[in-house]
Scaffold this active site. Sequence first.
Site, PDB file in Angstrom:
ATOM      1  N   CYS A 193       0.834  -1.204   0.000  1.00 13.73           N
ATOM      2  CA  CYS A 193       0.000   0.000   0.000  1.00 13.73           C
ATOM      3  C   CYS A 193       0.865   1.250   0.000  1.00 13.73           C
ATOM      4  O   CYS A 193       1.992   1.250   0.484  1.00 13.73           O
ATOM      5  CB  CYS A 193      -0.957   0.036   1.176  1.00 13.73           C
ATOM      6  SG  CYS A 193      -2.143  -1.305   1.242  1.00 13.73           S
ATOM      7  N   ARG A 208       6.240  -1.093  -4.249  1.00 14.93           N
ATOM      8  CA  ARG A 208       5.754  -1.768  -3.045  1.00 14.93           C
ATOM      9  C   ARG A 208       4.834  -2.944  -3.372  1.00 14.93           C
ATOM     10  O   ARG A 208       4.629  -3.819  -2.537  1.00 14.93           O
ATOM     11  CB  ARG A 208       4.971  -0.776  -2.171  1.00 14.93           C
ATOM     12  CG  ARG A 208       5.849   0.232  -1.460  1.00 14.93           C
ATOM     13  CD  ARG A 208       5.017   1.334  -0.833  1.00 14.93           C
ATOM     14  NE  ARG A 208       5.835   2.081   0.120  1.00 14.93           N
ATOM     15  CZ  ARG A 208       5.639   2.092   1.428  1.00 14.93           C
ATOM     16  NH1 ARG A 208       4.644   1.408   1.952  1.00 14.93           N
ATOM     17  NH2 ARG A 208       6.420   2.779   2.218  1.00 14.93           N
ATOM     18  N   TRP A 235      -2.929  -2.802  -1.585  1.00 11.92           N
ATOM     19  CA  TRP A 235      -2.643  -4.243  -1.625  1.00 11.92           C
ATOM     20  C   TRP A 235      -3.696  -4.897  -0.752  1.00 11.92           C
ATOM     21  O   TRP A 235      -3.768  -4.650   0.442  1.00 11.92           O
ATOM     22  CB  TRP A 235      -1.232  -4.501  -1.103  1.00 11.92           C
ATOM     23  CG  TRP A 235      -0.756  -5.915  -1.285  1.00 11.92           C
ATOM     24  CD1 TRP A 235      -0.180  -6.442  -2.403  1.00 11.92           C
ATOM     25  CD2 TRP A 235      -0.767  -6.952  -0.299  1.00 11.92           C
ATOM     26  NE1 TRP A 235       0.160  -7.754  -2.171  1.00 11.92           N
ATOM     27  CE2 TRP A 235      -0.192  -8.106  -0.896  1.00 11.92           C
ATOM     28  CE3 TRP A 235      -1.209  -7.046   1.015  1.00 11.92           C
ATOM     29  CZ2 TRP A 235      -0.049  -9.303  -0.223  1.00 11.92           C
ATOM     30  CZ3 TRP A 235      -1.077  -8.244   1.690  1.00 11.92           C
ATOM     31  CH2 TRP A 235      -0.489  -9.355   1.072  1.00 11.92           C
ATOM     32  N   ASN A 248      -3.165   2.821   5.103  1.00 10.76           N
ATOM     33  CA  ASN A 248      -2.302   1.638   5.061  1.00 10.76           C
ATOM     34  C   ASN A 248      -2.391   0.947   6.417  1.00 10.76           C
ATOM     35  O   ASN A 248      -2.374   1.614   7.453  1.00 10.76           O
ATOM     36  CB  ASN A 248      -0.843   2.019   4.818  1.00 10.76           C
ATOM     37  CG  ASN A 248      -0.622   2.636   3.460  1.00 10.76           C
ATOM     38  OD1 ASN A 248      -1.489   2.608   2.603  1.00 10.76           O
ATOM     39  ND2 ASN A 248       0.561   3.203   3.267  1.00 10.76           N
ATOM     40  N   GLY A 249      -2.417  -0.382   6.416  1.00  9.84           N
ATOM     41  CA  GLY A 249      -2.409  -1.096   7.680  1.00  9.84           C
ATOM     42  C   GLY A 249      -3.688  -1.877   7.903  1.00  9.84           C
ATOM     43  O   GLY A 249      -4.487  -2.106   6.983  1.00  9.84           O
ATOM     44  N   GLU A 257      17.092 -19.510   0.049  1.00 14.03           N
ATOM     45  CA  GLU A 257      16.873 -18.277  -0.703  1.00 14.03           C
ATOM     46  C   GLU A 257      16.640 -18.561  -2.182  1.00 14.03           C
ATOM     47  O   GLU A 257      15.804 -17.925  -2.827  1.00 14.03           O
ATOM     48  CB  GLU A 257      18.065 -17.330  -0.514  1.00 14.03           C
ATOM     49  CG  GLU A 257      18.064 -16.082  -1.385  1.00 14.03           C
ATOM     50  CD  GLU A 257      16.865 -15.165  -1.164  1.00 14.03           C
ATOM     51  OE1 GLU A 257      16.679 -14.247  -1.979  1.00 14.03           O
ATOM     52  OE2 GLU A 257      16.107 -15.361  -0.183  1.00 14.03           O
ATOM     53  N   LYS A 309      13.319 -17.414  -4.271  1.00 14.52           N
ATOM     54  CA  LYS A 309      13.334 -16.595  -5.479  1.00 14.52           C
ATOM     55  C   LYS A 309      12.534 -17.248  -6.593  1.00 14.52           C
ATOM     56  O   LYS A 309      11.779 -16.584  -7.314  1.00 14.52           O
ATOM     57  CB  LYS A 309      14.780 -16.365  -5.952  1.00 14.52           C
ATOM     58  CG  LYS A 309      15.496 -15.281  -5.200  1.00 14.52           C
ATOM     59  CD  LYS A 309      14.887 -13.928  -5.477  1.00 14.52           C
ATOM     60  CE  LYS A 309      15.056 -12.988  -4.305  1.00 14.52           C
ATOM     61  NZ  LYS A 309      14.271 -13.281  -3.123  1.00 14.52           N
ATOM     62  N   GLU A 348       8.814 -16.955  -5.808  1.00 15.03           N
ATOM     63  CA  GLU A 348       8.287 -15.586  -5.853  1.00 15.03           C
ATOM     64  C   GLU A 348       7.903 -15.145  -7.255  1.00 15.03           C
ATOM     65  O   GLU A 348       6.862 -14.511  -7.443  1.00 15.03           O
ATOM     66  CB  GLU A 348       9.318 -14.609  -5.275  1.00 15.03           C
ATOM     67  CG  GLU A 348       9.427 -14.618  -3.764  1.00 15.03           C
ATOM     68  CD  GLU A 348      10.447 -13.621  -3.272  1.00 15.03           C
ATOM     69  OE1 GLU A 348      10.144 -12.876  -2.333  1.00 15.03           O
ATOM     70  OE2 GLU A 348      11.565 -13.583  -3.823  1.00 15.03           O
ATOM     71  N   HIS A 392      16.507 -38.117   5.001  1.00 13.67           N
ATOM     72  CA  HIS A 392      15.493 -38.000   6.039  1.00 13.67           C
ATOM     73  C   HIS A 392      14.149 -37.546   5.470  1.00 13.67           C
ATOM     74  O   HIS A 392      13.336 -36.964   6.200  1.00 13.67           O
ATOM     75  CB  HIS A 392      15.962 -37.039   7.132  1.00 13.67           C
ATOM     76  CG  HIS A 392      17.193 -37.507   7.846  1.00 13.67           C
ATOM     77  ND1 HIS A 392      17.152 -38.436   8.859  1.00 13.67           N
ATOM     78  CD2 HIS A 392      18.496 -37.195   7.659  1.00 13.67           C
ATOM     79  CE1 HIS A 392      18.386 -38.667   9.284  1.00 13.67           C
ATOM     80  NE2 HIS A 392      19.215 -37.929   8.570  1.00 13.67           N
ATOM     81  N   LYS A 404       6.362  -5.246  -1.766  1.00 13.97           N
ATOM     82  CA  LYS A 404       7.778  -4.997  -1.508  1.00 13.97           C
ATOM     83  C   LYS A 404       8.043  -4.717  -0.039  1.00 13.97           C
ATOM     84  O   LYS A 404       8.948  -5.278   0.558  1.00 13.97           O
ATOM     85  CB  LYS A 404       8.245  -3.814  -2.360  1.00 13.97           C
ATOM     86  CG  LYS A 404       9.721  -3.471  -2.201  1.00 13.97           C
ATOM     87  CD  LYS A 404      10.603  -4.562  -2.760  1.00 13.97           C
ATOM     88  CE  LYS A 404      12.067  -4.176  -2.737  1.00 13.97           C
ATOM     89  NZ  LYS A 404      12.915  -5.320  -3.126  1.00 13.97           N
TER      90      LYS A 404
END
Length: 610
Positions: A2, A27, A75, A101-102, A482, A486, A489, A505, A605
């Site tokens: 947002c 964002r 968002w 926002n929030g 990571e 990626k 995402e 395992h 973001k």
Amino acid sequence: MCGIVGYVGRGNALEPVLTGLRNLEYRGYDSAGVAFMADNMFHSVKQVGRVEALETELGGLRAVKPSLAIGHTRWATHGAPTKLNAHPHHNQAHTIFVTHNGIIENHADIRKLLERAGYGFVSNTDTEVIPHFIDYYFKKLNNMDEAFERAVSELEGAYAIAMTTSHEPGKIYAAKLSSPLVVGIGKDAHMVGSDASAVADGATKLVYLEDYELAIVERKGYRIKNFKNKKQVTRTEEDIILDDIATSKAGYDHYMLKEIHEAPQTIQNAILGRIKLESSETKLGGIESVANQLRTIDRIIIIACGTSYYAGLVGEYLLEDLAGIPVEVQQASEFKYRNEPLGPNTALLAISQSGETADTIAALKKVEGTGILRLGIVNAPGSSIARMTDAGIYCHAGPEISVASTKAFIAQVSVLALLALWLGKGKVANYSSLLADFADLPKKAELVLKQAAHIQNVAKKYAHHRDFLFIGRGYEYPLALEGALKLKEISYIHAEGYAAGEMKHGPLAMIDPNFPSFALAGGNALIEKTLSNLQEIKARNGRIIVVATKDNAKKIGKLADDIIEIPKTADQFIPILEAIAVQLFAYYTALELGHDIDMPRNLAKSVTVE
């Protein structure tokens, strides 16, 4: 996540607001809207999709040239991404418009109160209670300044709010609690926004609002009040830092590709002036003020989220290996709810690209007043975490626009390596050679980037697969996590990261010709162990991609179906070079699949709400 922009001053307020919204696109968002007053009436225009869709929807209204406007990129949290749920939201009389926002945690209770008072609701959002609530108090108090303060003081949760109203057509009202908000100061104009980039088109200086503060912003000035203690606030105005402002793609097809290719400069910026090869020392000015306290620390807890969390896992290896300090890495979203003993010689190290990550901020607040040392590694000067911590180190990575973090991860790991070396002075036998290796890393990063065409060809071969396994040992285990993140995402391919030693395992059950593995094998210390894991995969007809140095590639031989070579360096710095390789692989896989790389679906973001 947002974004808020507001402008009041001379000229057409819509243009700096739209520019601010475009600057906030990094964002992540799913709808956008504006509200402004012209010809003695309010106009509100909202649209699902990008800011350019909103601009098209505005059409001829862009020529109206109002002196005040507010805007928002949303968002979705409460309610689907629809035009009805987009911001700004208004009261029934269309005299109060709010962007937010929030998350308002007590919105259900407020909604019940308002419904009993005769108010109706049209959206599925928590935000819609705010303009009605302000209207509710305005009818009681007949004073908008008091009504706004009374309403926001009763909101619970996390919020940044900007409001405009026909009752005070020359004012923008703003308030903050656990979500970033700034006031921008310009020439005969003032702005409000989520960060510096939001207000840069109409302001040259800014002030950061703190929690429980509201601002009343007008063309000629602004005033800030703490609505918790009822005191007026005076704060030093700061210059807007240009690095906070979104830049061009510089000829690259996507911001993500540009930012991956900035890796050599990112490493150089992180170490510039901080490594002294001639005297074999590191210098970290940001933590000198707490140097004595740091020397007595016997435990470090790293708190972070997402990619920053994985950078912290690399930091755990670095700090324990080079500095001999016990370290644990916790997800900030879990740390803030844990009830664990924290000793006086524990340091809390918060890592965040934006410096505004809500869970990480909440984790820092948890230890307020305990005397525990709070450190920060952030990329955004002046951000909430930068201001909350006792000391810290800036990444100096510059703006990162793509939602999927690339160079920020590299900068964070570089800074963590510097911190480990700084704390490890006198404890590491090969200290000078490590510093020399580190100083040479930007050149080696350039060599990895020269593999881009080869990595693209590898990505094309595997882009049709729906599942992936990333494995690594030691320093390379966090890179497996990571790398999997990626790929998830931006390509939307299911991927898991595993410690290679865990193959027997459970994960071996998944291996078959349609379930490829991406192995990180650039380090020297555990290469023989990694080779045994590759043998296990190969014996089950699994396809293998390997990132390895030239020497290790010879050992791996025909075990791998595809090899991506990286230059040799100390094991401590291998994750930085491998990160470039996994980032390029994810990028080219998403490119092959035709996805929106810079703005992947459902992601933001800067995650400024829990």
